[in-house]
Design a protein around this motif. Structure first.
Motif, PDB file in Angstrom:
ATOM      1  N   THR A  96       0.833  -1.208   0.000  1.00  0.00           N
ATOM      2  CA  THR A  96       0.000   0.000   0.000  1.00  0.00           C
ATOM      3  C   THR A  96       0.867   1.258   0.000  1.00  0.00           C
ATOM      4  OG1 THR A  96      -1.767  -1.152   1.183  1.00  0.00           O
ATOM      5  CG2 THR A  96      -1.797   1.243   1.248  1.00  0.00           C
ATOM      6  N   CYS A 109       1.299   4.177  -2.988  1.00  0.00           N
ATOM      7  CA  CYS A 109       1.035   5.591  -2.693  1.00  0.00           C
ATOM      8  C   CYS A 109       2.260   6.461  -2.989  1.00  0.00           C
ATOM      9  CB  CYS A 109       0.620   5.755  -1.231  1.00  0.00           C
ATOM     10  SG  CYS A 109      -1.028   5.115  -0.873  1.00  0.00           S
ATOM     11  N   ALA A 118      -3.826   5.514   3.602  1.00  0.00           N
ATOM     12  CA  ALA A 118      -3.975   4.196   2.978  1.00  0.00           C
ATOM     13  C   ALA A 118      -3.488   3.092   3.910  1.00  0.00           C
ATOM     14  CB  ALA A 118      -3.196   4.157   1.666  1.00  0.00           C
ATOM     15  N   THR A 163      -6.003   2.319   6.630  1.00  0.00           N
ATOM     16  CA  THR A 163      -7.088   1.496   6.077  1.00  0.00           C
ATOM     17  C   THR A 163      -6.642   0.055   5.885  1.00  0.00           C
ATOM     18  OG1 THR A 163      -7.933   3.444   4.915  1.00  0.00           O
ATOM     19  CG2 THR A 163      -8.749   1.303   4.194  1.00  0.00           C
ATOM     20  N   THR A 214      -9.172   8.914   9.981  1.00  0.00           N
ATOM     21  CA  THR A 214      -8.939   9.660   8.743  1.00  0.00           C
ATOM     22  C   THR A 214      -9.309  11.127   8.916  1.00  0.00           C
ATOM     23  OG1 THR A 214      -9.342   7.699   7.382  1.00  0.00           O
ATOM     24  CG2 THR A 214      -9.582   9.837   6.308  1.00  0.00           C
ATOM     25  N   ARG A 259      -7.758  11.497  -0.716  1.00  0.00           N
ATOM     26  CA  ARG A 259      -8.053  10.637   0.438  1.00  0.00           C
ATOM     27  C   ARG A 259      -8.918   9.443   0.024  1.00  0.00           C
ATOM     28  NH1 ARG A 259      -4.631  12.997   0.918  1.00  0.00           N
ATOM     29  NH2 ARG A 259      -4.085  14.705   2.322  1.00  0.00           N
ATOM     30  N   THR A 317      -6.534   7.017  -1.609  1.00  0.00           N
ATOM     31  CA  THR A 317      -5.688   6.269  -0.673  1.00  0.00           C
ATOM     32  C   THR A 317      -6.501   5.222   0.093  1.00  0.00           C
ATOM     33  OG1 THR A 317      -6.018   8.003   1.003  1.00  0.00           O
ATOM     34  CG2 THR A 317      -4.045   8.152  -0.375  1.00  0.00           C
ATOM     35  N   THR A 318      -7.726   5.587   0.455  1.00  0.00           N
ATOM     36  CA  THR A 318      -8.593   4.622   1.146  1.00  0.00           C
ATOM     37  C   THR A 318      -8.889   3.422   0.255  1.00  0.00           C
ATOM     38  OG1 THR A 318      -9.637   6.356   2.474  1.00  0.00           O
ATOM     39  CG2 THR A 318     -10.847   4.290   2.228  1.00  0.00           C
ATOM     40  N   THR A 319      -9.204   3.706  -0.996  1.00  0.00           N
ATOM     41  CA  THR A 319      -9.482   2.625  -1.949  1.00  0.00           C
ATOM     42  C   THR A 319      -8.260   1.726  -2.122  1.00  0.00           C
ATOM     43  OG1 THR A 319     -11.018   4.070  -3.129  1.00  0.00           O
ATOM     44  CG2 THR A 319     -10.254   2.106  -4.289  1.00  0.00           C
ATOM     45  N   THR A 320      -7.095   2.337  -2.195  1.00  0.00           N
ATOM     46  CA  THR A 320      -5.854   1.564  -2.338  1.00  0.00           C
ATOM     47  C   THR A 320      -5.655   0.630  -1.151  1.00  0.00           C
ATOM     48  OG1 THR A 320      -4.827   3.371  -3.583  1.00  0.00           O
ATOM     49  CG2 THR A 320      -3.354   1.719  -2.627  1.00  0.00           C
ATOM     50  N   GLY A 321      -5.835   1.164   0.047  1.00  0.00           N
ATOM     51  CA  GLY A 321      -5.670   0.341   1.247  1.00  0.00           C
ATOM     52  C   GLY A 321      -6.654  -0.811   1.294  1.00  0.00           C
TER      53      GLY A 321
END
Length: 345
Positions: free
Chosen positions: A21, A25, A35, A38, A108, A127, A130-134
């Motif tokens: 992750t 990023c 990320a 999350t 967050t 944001r 990054t949340t989706t990536t995590g």
């Protein structure tokens, strides 16, 4: 597909998810911290839980990010911004029943206050990215890196429950026949409570394994073992139910003869012995003991009806004890019959 399940596997998966992750990023020039947060909370015991809770955490994180941007634009970087962002995030998540995403959303929201100084709208979408990536990375890691398999743990726990059940049965019936009332109220109840706790833990593992089979199906002997384990646990739960009935039923003076008590105690000892060690179970001996208990049961039943002009409105303690013991005997027979059938497949 080979599964792995050793202590610390979730720690390893969390570390892998954090690394991937953060690496993504950094490549995208996004701040990794959101990320990573999350990714950490999204590693669940099963892939199914990761996906299900991930679908909750994404909108929750979006809510937290939105409130952070809103209050930063109004109050700037101030203590009031931190508190309002956190409180409104928590309240909104509760309102929409996003409980699984409450922690990551609040973290967050408060973490964004420190890093956002301008370009609020762009920061908001970053944001979300990054949340989706995590979420995606941690779910993928949970699915493909050391996928969980709880079958061995379930079988080991069931074996432990079986052995403890044998110990509890012997203790309970000995104290009943010896009329040790005080011990029944303390030691036995503690043993039964411990047994019940272990049963609940095993049921949780079974639920995890059922969820996991949606993405990593069990095949061959593993599937048979898992199905057999569920059946065994069900029968052990029924045995636990009968033991609990005995402990919680007030039993008055028992009028059995010394010979009858000896027969029953011997049957109890044999039953407990066979549960503590499955190699000690033999169908013929089990049936013989069961026949003796059944004969005593019907003899007592006949004596009660003959010696009373009016039938009693409550069962005498002798019938209650024998009924529960015979029921346990039948369940143990079915337990080992299922085991034998599984081995013959």
């Amino acid at each position: 597909m080979k599964h792995f399940n050793f202590p610390g596997s979730r720690v390893v998966k969390t570390g892998v998810a954090i690394f991937i992750t953060a690496w993504i990023c950094v490549l995208l020039e996004w701040p990794p911290v959101f990320a990573v947060i999350t990714a950490i909370v999204t590693i669940e015991p099963t892939v199914s839980d990761s996906i299900r809770k991930g679908l909750i955490r994404f909108p929750a994180s979006a809510i937290g990010s939105a409130y952070a941007v809103l209050f930063i634009s109004i109050f700037g970087n101030s203590p009031l911004t931190y508190s309002l962002a956190a409180v409104f995030t928590i309240a909104t998540c509760f309102k929409f029943k996003l409980h699984a995403g409450l922690l990551v959303a609040t973290l967050t929201a408060v973490a964004m206050v420190e890093v956002i100084h301008s370009n609020y709208l762009i920061s908001f979408f970053i944001r979300l990215g990054t949340t989706t990536t995590g979420l995606i990375v941690s779910t993928a890691v949970n699915m493909f890196v050391l996928p969980p398999d709880y079958t061995k743990d379930i079988i080991q726990k069931i074996q432990g429950i079986r052995k403890k059940t044998g110990i509890v049965i012997e203790k309970v019936f000995q104290d009943i026949l010896q009329e040790n009332d005080k011990e029944l109220e303390t030691t036995e109840q503690n043993l039964v409570d411990q047994l019940e706790k272990t049963i609940h833990q095993t049921e949780t593992l079974i639920r995890f394994q059922k969820d996991e089979t949606k993405y990593h199906p069990l095949v061959g002997t593993e599937k048979d073992q898992f199905q057999s384990a569920q059946d065994h646990l069900f029968k052990l739960k029924l045995i636990h139910y009968h033991i609990d009935n005995l402990i919680n039923t007030p039993l008055k003076t028992i009028s059995w003869s010394k010979e009858e008590r000896t027969i029953i105690l011997k049957a109890v000892s044999e039953l407990a012995y066979s549960l503590q060690n499955k190699t000690n179970y033999t169908s013929g001996k089990h049936q013989q003991q069961l026949k003796q208990l059944t004969e005593i049961f019907w003899d007592d039943n006949e004596d009660i009806t003959k010696n009373n002009d009016n039938h009693p409105t409550t069962f005498p303690p002798e019938l209650i004890i024998l009924y529960e013991l015979v029921s346990v005997y039948n369940l143990v027979e079915r337990y080992y019959k299922k085991t034998a059938d599984s081995l013959q497949r």
